[in-house]
Design a protein around this motif. Structure first.
Motif, PDB file in Angstrom:
ATOM      1  N   PHE A   1     -15.577  -5.980  -5.866  1.00  0.00           N
ATOM      2  CA  PHE A   1     -16.327  -4.779  -6.228  1.00  0.00           C
ATOM      3  C   PHE A   1     -16.918  -4.052  -5.015  1.00  0.00           C
ATOM      4  O   PHE A   1     -17.520  -2.993  -5.173  1.00  0.00           O
ATOM      5  N   LEU A   2     -16.764  -4.619  -3.833  1.00  0.00           N
ATOM      6  CA  LEU A   2     -17.339  -4.028  -2.632  1.00  0.00           C
ATOM      7  C   LEU A   2     -16.397  -2.972  -2.056  1.00  0.00           C
ATOM      8  O   LEU A   2     -15.174  -3.116  -2.088  1.00  0.00           O
ATOM      9  N   GLN A   3     -16.978  -1.940  -1.502  1.00  0.00           N
ATOM     10  CA  GLN A   3     -16.184  -0.805  -1.028  1.00  0.00           C
ATOM     11  C   GLN A   3     -15.302  -1.159   0.159  1.00  0.00           C
ATOM     12  O   GLN A   3     -14.192  -0.637   0.290  1.00  0.00           O
ATOM     13  N   THR A   4     -15.765  -2.040   1.031  1.00  0.00           N
ATOM     14  CA  THR A   4     -15.021  -2.329   2.259  1.00  0.00           C
ATOM     15  C   THR A   4     -14.053  -3.499   2.137  1.00  0.00           C
ATOM     16  O   THR A   4     -13.352  -3.801   3.098  1.00  0.00           O
ATOM     17  N   THR A   5     -13.999  -4.133   0.973  1.00  0.00           N
ATOM     18  CA  THR A   5     -13.160  -5.324   0.815  1.00  0.00           C
ATOM     19  C   THR A   5     -11.701  -5.045   1.130  1.00  0.00           C
ATOM     20  O   THR A   5     -11.006  -5.865   1.742  1.00  0.00           O
ATOM     21  N   TYR A   6     -11.222  -3.880   0.735  1.00  0.00           N
ATOM     22  CA  TYR A   6      -9.787  -3.594   0.824  1.00  0.00           C
ATOM     23  C   TYR A   6      -9.419  -2.712   2.011  1.00  0.00           C
ATOM     24  O   TYR A   6      -8.284  -2.252   2.104  1.00  0.00           O
ATOM     25  N   TRP A   7     -10.382  -2.476   2.908  1.00  0.00           N
ATOM     26  CA  TRP A   7     -10.097  -1.583   4.024  1.00  0.00           C
ATOM     27  C   TRP A   7      -9.007  -2.126   4.941  1.00  0.00           C
ATOM     28  O   TRP A   7      -8.284  -1.359   5.569  1.00  0.00           O
ATOM     29  N   ALA A   8      -8.884  -3.442   5.035  1.00  0.00           N
ATOM     30  CA  ALA A   8      -7.874  -4.034   5.921  1.00  0.00           C
ATOM     31  C   ALA A   8      -6.529  -4.251   5.231  1.00  0.00           C
ATOM     32  O   ALA A   8      -5.605  -4.796   5.837  1.00  0.00           O
ATOM     33  N   ASN A   9      -6.412  -3.815   3.973  1.00  0.00           N
ATOM     34  CA  ASN A   9      -5.164  -4.024   3.236  1.00  0.00           C
ATOM     35  C   ASN A   9      -4.014  -3.185   3.762  1.00  0.00           C
ATOM     36  O   ASN A   9      -2.879  -3.336   3.306  1.00  0.00           O
ATOM     37  N   TRP A  10      -4.293  -2.307   4.735  1.00  0.00           N
ATOM     38  CA  TRP A  10      -3.195  -1.568   5.358  1.00  0.00           C
ATOM     39  C   TRP A  10      -2.231  -2.525   6.057  1.00  0.00           C
ATOM     40  O   TRP A  10      -1.089  -2.148   6.349  1.00  0.00           O
ATOM     41  N   SER A  11      -2.678  -3.746   6.298  1.00  0.00           N
ATOM     42  CA  SER A  11      -1.795  -4.728   6.945  1.00  0.00           C
ATOM     43  C   SER A  11      -0.543  -4.977   6.122  1.00  0.00           C
ATOM     44  O   SER A  11       0.505  -5.328   6.664  1.00  0.00           O
ATOM     45  N   GLY A  12      -0.641  -4.802   4.787  1.00  0.00           N
ATOM     46  CA  GLY A  12       0.538  -4.967   3.947  1.00  0.00           C
ATOM     47  C   GLY A  12       1.630  -3.963   4.274  1.00  0.00           C
ATOM     48  O   GLY A  12       2.820  -4.225   4.023  1.00  0.00           O
TER      49      GLY A  12
ATOM     50  N   ARG B   1       4.148  -5.262   6.997  1.00  0.00           N
ATOM     51  CA  ARG B   1       4.969  -6.435   6.696  1.00  0.00           C
ATOM     52  C   ARG B   1       6.363  -5.991   6.291  1.00  0.00           C
ATOM     53  O   ARG B   1       6.592  -4.828   5.958  1.00  0.00           O
ATOM     54  N   ASP B   2       7.287  -6.919   6.317  1.00  0.00           N
ATOM     55  CA  ASP B   2       8.675  -6.611   5.999  1.00  0.00           C
ATOM     56  C   ASP B   2       9.208  -7.638   4.989  1.00  0.00           C
ATOM     57  O   ASP B   2       9.410  -8.793   5.353  1.00  0.00           O
ATOM     58  N   PRO B   3       9.344  -7.244   3.704  1.00  0.00           N
ATOM     59  CA  PRO B   3       9.145  -5.897   3.154  1.00  0.00           C
ATOM     60  C   PRO B   3       7.663  -5.585   2.962  1.00  0.00           C
ATOM     61  O   PRO B   3       6.812  -6.477   3.045  1.00  0.00           O
ATOM     62  N   VAL B   4       7.370  -4.335   2.670  1.00  0.00           N
ATOM     63  CA  VAL B   4       5.983  -3.894   2.491  1.00  0.00           C
ATOM     64  C   VAL B   4       5.371  -4.582   1.272  1.00  0.00           C
ATOM     65  O   VAL B   4       6.000  -4.689   0.221  1.00  0.00           O
ATOM     66  N   GLU B   5       4.143  -5.056   1.415  1.00  0.00           N
ATOM     67  CA  GLU B   5       3.414  -5.660   0.307  1.00  0.00           C
ATOM     68  C   GLU B   5       2.586  -4.561  -0.376  1.00  0.00           C
ATOM     69  O   GLU B   5       1.433  -4.300  -0.024  1.00  0.00           O
ATOM     70  N   TRP B   6       3.183  -3.932  -1.375  1.00  0.00           N
ATOM     71  CA  TRP B   6       2.546  -2.791  -2.019  1.00  0.00           C
ATOM     72  C   TRP B   6       1.391  -3.184  -2.924  1.00  0.00           C
ATOM     73  O   TRP B   6       0.546  -2.340  -3.249  1.00  0.00           O
ATOM     74  N   GLY B   7       1.349  -4.446  -3.369  1.00  0.00           N
ATOM     75  CA  GLY B   7       0.296  -4.871  -4.283  1.00  0.00           C
ATOM     76  C   GLY B   7      -1.095  -4.684  -3.712  1.00  0.00           C
ATOM     77  O   GLY B   7      -1.967  -4.059  -4.324  1.00  0.00           O
ATOM     78  N   GLY B   8      -1.319  -5.228  -2.532  1.00  0.00           N
ATOM     79  CA  GLY B   8      -2.621  -5.110  -1.892  1.00  0.00           C
ATOM     80  C   GLY B   8      -2.964  -3.670  -1.549  1.00  0.00           C
ATOM     81  O   GLY B   8      -4.126  -3.246  -1.667  1.00  0.00           O
ATOM     82  N   VAL B   9      -1.949  -2.914  -1.152  1.00  0.00           N
ATOM     83  CA  VAL B   9      -2.173  -1.499  -0.825  1.00  0.00           C
ATOM     84  C   VAL B   9      -2.590  -0.738  -2.078  1.00  0.00           C
ATOM     85  O   VAL B   9      -3.526   0.078  -2.055  1.00  0.00           O
ATOM     86  N   GLY B  10      -1.925  -1.017  -3.188  1.00  0.00           N
ATOM     87  CA  GLY B  10      -2.258  -0.338  -4.435  1.00  0.00           C
ATOM     88  C   GLY B  10      -3.665  -0.644  -4.910  1.00  0.00           C
ATOM     89  O   GLY B  10      -4.390   0.248  -5.366  1.00  0.00           O
TER      90      GLY B  10
END
Length: 286
Positions: free
Chosen positions: A235-246, A249-258
């Motif tokens: 529920f925190l705003q900054t929790t997913y800020w680093a999910n651009w790491s997905g 990756r190869d292939p792209v991990e779209w789940g975390g990005v979404g």
């Protein structure tokens, strides 16, 4: 041009885009904003020089180990490193400072009341303010990314890029991935714009709105680092800020990005609605 003159120009029967144009002119004309943008761009330059100076050279033949040869073979990694570093404090701080001037700054200098009598409805004015903040955030990310790309490619070249999965991408593919990362970072900053805009409607002190929002972001970052509060992390705003790491990756991990994009959208809608509810009902006295 003063804020009053800009408003007169933009509101005499002109469409909303002219009001937005006037707001952007005022924002870009403030010296402190230009200095802040210059500081944002200076960080990638300093970082790239440090990385170039401390670049590992490997054994006695002066050649770096294969891993480092690939990593340092594409200067676009400087873009990723710079964005990761600046998203901890610098880019959110820049957005907070801009937002502090959006509503609270107008109230502080006594022009907010004039703006609303110009004829500019409160909803229209708030939407223009938010749009200008979003554009400011996008410009900030692009400025950092372009500066980092130029200095990075100059110092490290344009070879293949190493992904977090251990595979490599061609230079053309790496440009596309880095562009997606920039877009993701922009989306996270848009949610900060919404929070900061809401804070700006609560006070007539721009520094109070800026510091309050920045403390909010820092608090979320601290809470995110505490494993004992793992139940709160989603529920925190900054929790997913680093999910651009997905995206790297190869292939792209779209789940975390979404999930990250949905979180940013939720914060934008909630705090954007709160800002609208507050601003359209508050008593404007200055």
């Amino acid at each position: 041009m003063s804020v009053l003159e800009a408003t007169e120009t933009a509101t005499e029967g002109r469409p909303r885009r002219r009001l937005l144009y006037a707001e952007l002119r005022l924002m870009s004309g403030r010296t402190r904003n230009l200095v802040g943008l210059a500081i944002l761009c200076a960080i990638p330059i300093v970082l790239a020089i440090i990385l170039a100076v401390t670049r590992p050279t490997g054994g006695g033949d002066g050649q770096a180990p294969p891993f480092f040869s690939i990593l340092y073979g594409n200067g676009l990694f400087v873009v990723l490193t710079s964005l990761m570093m600046e998203m901890t404090i610098f880019l959110p701080m820049a957005v907070c400072i801009l937002a502090g001037d959006s509503i609270a700054g107008e109230a502080n200098v006594g022009t907010l009341r004039y703006l609303l009598t110009a004829p500019v409805g409160r909803t229209r004015l708030l939407s223009v303010k938010f749009a200008s903040l979003v554009i400011g955030a996008i410009v900030g990310v692009l400025a950092v990314a372009v500066t980092a790309a130029i200095i990075g490619l100059s110092l490290f070249g344009a070879g293949e890029m190493l992904t977090l999965s251990g595979t490599t991408l061609s230079f053309g593919e790496s440009i596309g991935r880095v562009a997606l990362v920039c877009g993701y970072v922009m989306a996270m900053l848009v949610s900060v714009c919404a929070v900061a805009l809401f804070a700006s409607t609560l006070t007539e002190q721009p520094i109070g709105a800026a510091v309050g929002t920045l403390m909010w972001i820092i608090l979320h970052q601290i809470l995110t680092s505490l494993d004992a509060l793992s139940w709160l992390h989603p529920f925190l705003q900054t929790t997913y800020w680093a999910n651009w790491s997905g995206l790297m990756r190869d292939p792209v991990e779209w789940g975390g990005v979404g999930v990250g994009l949905l979180s940013a959208l939720a914060y934008t809608l909630v705090f954007g609605s709160a800002a609208w509810a507050r601003f359209t009902t508050k008593d404007i006295t200055s």
